[in-house]
Design a protein around this motif. Structure first.
Motif, mmCIF file in Angstrom:
data_model
loop_
_atom_site.group_PDB
_atom_site.id
_atom_site.type_symbol
_atom_site.label_atom_id
_atom_site.label_comp_id
_atom_site.label_asym_id
_atom_site.label_seq_id
_atom_site.Cartn_x
_atom_site.Cartn_y
_atom_site.Cartn_z
ATOM 1 N N LYS A 4 0.851 -1.189 0.000
ATOM 2 C CA LYS A 4 0.000 0.000 0.000
ATOM 3 C C LYS A 4 0.882 1.232 0.000
ATOM 4 C CE LYS A 4 -4.461 -1.347 1.849
ATOM 5 N NZ LYS A 4 -5.605 -0.864 2.667
ATOM 6 N N VAL A 5 0.474 2.229 -0.778
ATOM 7 C CA VAL A 5 1.256 3.461 -0.859
ATOM 8 C C VAL A 5 0.350 4.657 -0.625
ATOM 9 C CG1 VAL A 5 2.940 2.482 -2.461
ATOM 10 C CG2 VAL A 5 0.954 3.716 -3.361
ATOM 11 N N LEU A 6 0.976 5.717 -0.171
ATOM 12 C CA LEU A 6 0.319 7.011 -0.062
ATOM 13 C C LEU A 6 0.438 7.706 -1.415
ATOM 14 C CD1 LEU A 6 0.770 9.510 2.855
ATOM 15 C CD2 LEU A 6 1.250 10.256 0.530
ATOM 16 N N LEU A 7 -0.680 8.165 -1.959
ATOM 17 C CA LEU A 7 -0.702 8.839 -3.264
ATOM 18 C C LEU A 7 -1.063 10.303 -3.063
ATOM 19 C CD1 LEU A 7 -0.740 9.052 -6.357
ATOM 20 C CD2 LEU A 7 -3.049 8.070 -6.327
ATOM 21 N N THR A 8 -0.134 11.184 -3.409
ATOM 22 C CA THR A 8 -0.346 12.626 -3.305
ATOM 23 C C THR A 8 -0.729 13.207 -4.652
ATOM 24 O OG1 THR A 8 1.192 12.891 -1.443
ATOM 25 C CG2 THR A 8 0.784 14.837 -2.803
ATOM 26 N N ALA A 9 -1.689 14.129 -4.641
ATOM 27 C CA ALA A 9 -2.018 14.929 -5.814
ATOM 28 C C ALA A 9 -1.560 16.362 -5.546
ATOM 29 C CB ALA A 9 -3.512 14.906 -6.096
ATOM 30 N N ALA A 10 -0.532 16.790 -6.271
ATOM 31 C CA ALA A 10 -0.029 18.166 -6.170
ATOM 32 C C ALA A 10 -0.766 18.986 -7.227
ATOM 33 C CB ALA A 10 1.479 18.193 -6.400
ATOM 34 N N VAL A 11 -1.820 19.690 -6.810
ATOM 35 C CA VAL A 11 -2.851 20.101 -7.758
ATOM 36 C C VAL A 11 -2.576 21.379 -8.529
ATOM 37 C CG1 VAL A 11 -4.672 18.857 -6.539
ATOM 38 C CG2 VAL A 11 -4.215 21.258 -5.954
ATOM 39 N N THR A 12 -1.626 22.232 -8.058
ATOM 40 C CA THR A 12 -1.434 23.471 -8.821
ATOM 41 C C THR A 12 -0.009 23.998 -8.828
ATOM 42 O OG1 THR A 12 -2.317 25.687 -9.257
ATOM 43 C CG2 THR A 12 -2.127 25.032 -6.930
ATOM 44 N N ALA A 220 8.760 9.845 -3.887
ATOM 45 C CA ALA A 220 9.502 10.477 -4.971
ATOM 46 C C ALA A 220 8.533 10.870 -6.063
ATOM 47 C CB ALA A 220 10.581 9.542 -5.539
ATOM 48 N N PHE A 221 8.902 11.910 -6.797
ATOM 49 C CA PHE A 221 8.134 12.267 -7.986
ATOM 50 C C PHE A 221 9.082 12.800 -9.056
ATOM 51 C CE2 PHE A 221 8.163 16.345 -5.690
ATOM 52 C CZ PHE A 221 8.450 17.263 -6.693
ATOM 53 N N VAL A 241 4.063 7.890 -3.585
ATOM 54 C CA VAL A 241 4.079 8.452 -4.936
ATOM 55 C C VAL A 241 3.272 9.745 -5.024
ATOM 56 C CG1 VAL A 241 4.480 6.240 -6.069
ATOM 57 C CG2 VAL A 241 2.136 6.956 -5.585
ATOM 58 N N ARG A 242 3.534 10.475 -6.132
ATOM 59 C CA ARG A 242 2.861 11.768 -6.332
ATOM 60 C C ARG A 242 2.664 12.034 -7.816
ATOM 61 N NH1 ARG A 242 5.173 17.661 -4.129
ATOM 62 N NH2 ARG A 242 5.342 18.618 -6.189
ATOM 63 N N VAL A 243 1.488 12.578 -8.142
ATOM 64 C CA VAL A 243 1.200 13.085 -9.484
ATOM 65 C C VAL A 243 0.513 14.437 -9.317
ATOM 66 C CG1 VAL A 243 1.002 10.828 -10.616
ATOM 67 C CG2 VAL A 243 -1.023 11.856 -9.552
ATOM 68 N N GLY A 244 0.175 15.079 -10.439
ATOM 69 C CA GLY A 244 -0.571 16.326 -10.363
ATOM 70 C C GLY A 244 -0.008 17.402 -11.270
ATOM 71 N N LEU A 245 -0.823 18.438 -11.478
ATOM 72 C CA LEU A 245 -0.482 19.484 -12.435
ATOM 73 C C LEU A 245 0.643 20.395 -11.959
ATOM 74 C CD1 LEU A 245 -4.009 20.528 -13.786
ATOM 75 C CD2 LEU A 245 -2.404 18.859 -14.701
ATOM 76 N N GLN A 261 -7.647 13.123 -13.607
ATOM 77 C CA GLN A 261 -7.266 12.158 -14.640
ATOM 78 C C GLN A 261 -5.883 11.579 -14.361
ATOM 79 O OE1 GLN A 261 -7.823 14.833 -18.020
ATOM 80 N NE2 GLN A 261 -9.516 13.549 -18.761
ATOM 81 N N LEU A 262 -4.963 12.410 -13.902
ATOM 82 C CA LEU A 262 -3.622 11.923 -13.557
ATOM 83 C C LEU A 262 -3.693 10.974 -12.368
ATOM 84 C CD1 LEU A 262 -1.562 15.208 -14.006
ATOM 85 C CD2 LEU A 262 -1.416 13.152 -15.430
ATOM 86 N N VAL A 263 -4.526 11.310 -11.392
ATOM 87 C CA VAL A 263 -4.701 10.413 -10.243
ATOM 88 C C VAL A 263 -5.289 9.091 -10.692
ATOM 89 C CG1 VAL A 263 -5.941 10.072 -8.072
ATOM 90 C CG2 VAL A 263 -4.893 12.289 -8.564
ATOM 91 N N ASP A 264 -6.319 9.149 -11.510
ATOM 92 C CA ASP A 264 -6.957 7.919 -11.995
ATOM 93 C C ASP A 264 -5.961 7.044 -12.754
ATOM 94 O OD1 ASP A 264 -9.536 6.379 -12.536
ATOM 95 O OD2 ASP A 264 -8.822 6.734 -14.568
ATOM 96 N N LYS A 265 -5.115 7.675 -13.582
ATOM 97 C CA LYS A 265 -4.122 6.909 -14.330
ATOM 98 C C LYS A 265 -3.110 6.274 -13.395
ATOM 99 C CE LYS A 265 -1.478 7.194 -18.623
ATOM 100 N NZ LYS A 265 -1.179 8.040 -19.807
ATOM 101 N N ALA A 266 -2.715 7.024 -12.351
ATOM 102 C CA ALA A 266 -1.772 6.484 -11.368
ATOM 103 C C ALA A 266 -2.380 5.299 -10.627
ATOM 104 C CB ALA A 266 -1.363 7.573 -10.383
#
Length: 298
Positions: A4-12, A220-221, A241-245, A261-266
């Motif tokens: 299990k991982v923590l998923l961050t969305a860095a939104v802006t 890491a990102f 992990v982290r994704v986002g705009l 969409q980036l979160v969903d893909k991740a």
């Protein structure tokens, strides 16, 4: 929390991405909605910067942060809030006024950088652990300033995410731990591929991971086209992990993305490798985060 991982969305973020994509949220309402939609798509954490609603540029206004946080907390969607404490570090050299900096220089004191965190008490905040050439400017965080910021964060009970843009930042972050300025098991974030910090590749990731304290958690990102490759490598090597705009505005080559969409893909990528996403409540327990409703740690 095996697999299990923590998923961050860095939104802006705070970069000049609003001129490149209309999906980058600008107003407090848009930023909060992006965080909420990212959480609905599966993100554990929303990492937020505030922007000036009129210009789209960086904002240090605590009221902008307050509106973002209030809107997220008042929603029916649970997500861990992670506020940046790295604003006000931009130094742009000028040949005319080298000591004062040139047009665009934006420097805040440690207390000013901490103000949104101290006022709003999110579960987490970032702490950028050193100075680095950041594109054509210098991101400036002197060591004594970082010690002062770390003390302020520690006093607030917020969990710092120790952001490392280069190898020396990891060394200093460990020094903060050794000096007793970081409570509990430390959380590190490797910020990879930013000009001119560390490379975004697996060799560099392993170098950083293998030098962490034994009780450390890490993430890491990568930026741009390296966002999803770094996500996959990080999760396989035991990191969060982290994704986002903030880091990447494309869903695929030439196709602009929304945060959700980036979160969903991740999520799809991780699940296909038998890796699950922590819920916010699981992450609060795992990492000893404060309870956003009662103020005490979960």
């Amino acid at each position: 929390m095996k697999n299990k991982v923590l998923l961050t969305a860095a939104v802006t973020g705070a970069g000049d991405t609003t001129t490149k994509s209309s999906y980058v949220p600008v107003t407090p309402k848009e930023i909060a909605e992006a965080a909420i939609e990212s959480a609905k798509a599966g993100a554990t954490v929303a990492h937020v910067h505030a922007r000036d609603p009129k210009t789209g540029g960086i904002s240090h206004n605590v009221d902008h942060y307050r509106e973002i946080v209030d809107r997220i907390r008042e929603s029916e969607t649970d997500v861990i809030i992670n506020i940046t404490s790295g604003g006000g570090g931009d130094f742009i050299p000028s040949l005319d006024t080298p000591a004062a900096g040139g047009n665009g220089t934006d420097i805040q004191t440690p207390a000013e950088r901490h103000e949104p965190v101290g006022e709003l008490l999110p579960e987490m905040c970032t702490l950028d652990c050193g100075t680095v050439n950041f594109g054509d400017m210098i991101y400036m965080s002197p060591t004594d300033w970082l010690r002062e910021q770390a003390k302020l964060i520690q006093q607030s009970g917020v969990k710092p995410e120790l952001e490392c843009f280069d190898t020396g930042h990891l060394r200093f972050a460990k020094q903060l731990v050794n000096e007793g300025l970081i409570d509990g098991d430390p959380m590190f974030q490797f910020c990879m591929g930013i000009p001119w910090g560390m490379d975004a590749d697996v060799e560099t990731m392993l170098y950083m991971r293998d030098r962490l304290p034994e009780n450390a958690h890490w993430s890491a990102f990568g930026i741009g086209r390296m966002q999803l490759p770094i996500l996959a490598q990080t999760a396989q090597l035991g990191g969060n992990v982290r994704v986002g705009l903030e880091d990447n505005i494309y869903l695929s080559k030439g196709v602009l993305a929304r945060n959700d969409q980036l979160v969903d893909k991740a999520v799809t990528m991780l699940n296909s490798n038998d890796i699950e996403i922590m819920t916010p409540e699981e992450a609060r327990l795992q990492f000893g985060l404060r309870n956003p409703h009662g103020g005490e740690k979960a």
